[in-house]
Design an enzyme around this catalytic site. Structure first.
Site, PDB file in Angstrom:
ATOM      1  N   HIS A   1       0.819  -1.213   0.000  1.00  0.00           N
ATOM      2  CA  HIS A   1       0.000   0.000   0.000  1.00  0.00           C
ATOM      3  C   HIS A   1       0.855   1.267   0.000  1.00  0.00           C
ATOM      4  CE1 HIS A   1       0.923   0.953   4.184  1.00  0.00           C
ATOM      5  NE2 HIS A   1       0.797  -0.334   4.443  1.00  0.00           N
TER       6      HIS A   1
ATOM      7  N   GLU B   1      -2.538  -7.249   7.078  1.00  0.00           N
ATOM      8  CA  GLU B   1      -1.200  -7.201   7.646  1.00  0.00           C
ATOM      9  C   GLU B   1      -1.104  -8.096   8.882  1.00  0.00           C
ATOM     10  OE1 GLU B   1       1.863  -7.151   7.488  1.00  0.00           O
ATOM     11  OE2 GLU B   1       2.430  -5.026   7.281  1.00  0.00           O
TER      12      GLU B   1
END
Length: 207
Positions: A9, A87
């Site tokens: 990201h 994550e």
């Protein structure tokens, strides 16, 4: 052969503040992070993706939207969201300033085989790679000759790639840390189910 383009990201506020940003916390993309995602999208704009697979966390979703928004083959891609691509969870350390003198932080960065997050209720790395690896294997089985964009997170992606390449756990952080919106290319042979790394942590397109 399934070809995966794995993208971290864009930069967030917590990245700038150097705080733990794991699987149970989010921060918005900063202006630089948006620009990074747009640049990545332009770099990948001529690639026709059969699937765009995205972590369900907002920073990954927003990054994916900017990338897809630049693509010239929007009609060809399906977007799907996977909790398995979130994550690694850092438990009670989520949002806490990173202390590089801390033993477990150093193990996470340099020797994951010694990393033990139990004292702060973090996620075991084996659990993280198993959930994320299952997503990629499933996608590859469904798209054995496909081209797939994965938008996920830095710590997860580097340990996942090294895990899928068959490296021992102590080397799961080799080649990291991944830069924001870096692009790595991984291929999976549909016959042998073996993975092969074609490119790692590419930010050559960033200006």
């Amino acid at each position: 052969m399934t070809t995966f383009y794995l993208v971290r990201h864009g930069k967030t506020e917590l990245n700038i503040e150097e705080r733990f940003q794991g699987g149970s916390i989010d921060a918005p993309l900063v202006e630089e992070g948006i620009f990074q995602a747009q640049q990545a999208g332009k770099y990948l704009s001529e690639i026709q993706f059969d699937l765009v697979a995205v972590s369900t966390q907002k920073r990954a979703v927003h990054t994916a939207n900017y990338i897809v928004g630049e693509n010239n083959f929007l009609h060809g891609a399906t977007l799907k969201y996977f909790d398995g691509l979130r994550e690694i969870s850092f438990g009670e350390r989520e949002g806490v300033k990173i202390d590089r003198s801390d033993e477990q932080t150093n193990y996470l960065r340099t020797n994951p085989a010694l990393y033990n997050p139990s004292s702060f209720n973090g996620e075991e790395l084996n659990d993280a790679v198993e959930r994320a690896g299952a997503v990629l294997n499933q996608i590859s089985d469904e798209h054995p000759d496909g081209t797939v964009l994965i938008v996920s997170h830095g710590a997860l992606l580097i340990i996942l790639m090294n895990y899928l390449l068959g490296k021992e756990k102590s080397k799961w952080r080799e080649g990291g840390p991944l830069e924001n919106t870096s692009i790595s290319i991984l291929e999976r042979d549909s016959q042998t189910a073996n993975y092969k790394l074609k490119s790692l942590n590419d930010i050559s397109y960033q200006k």
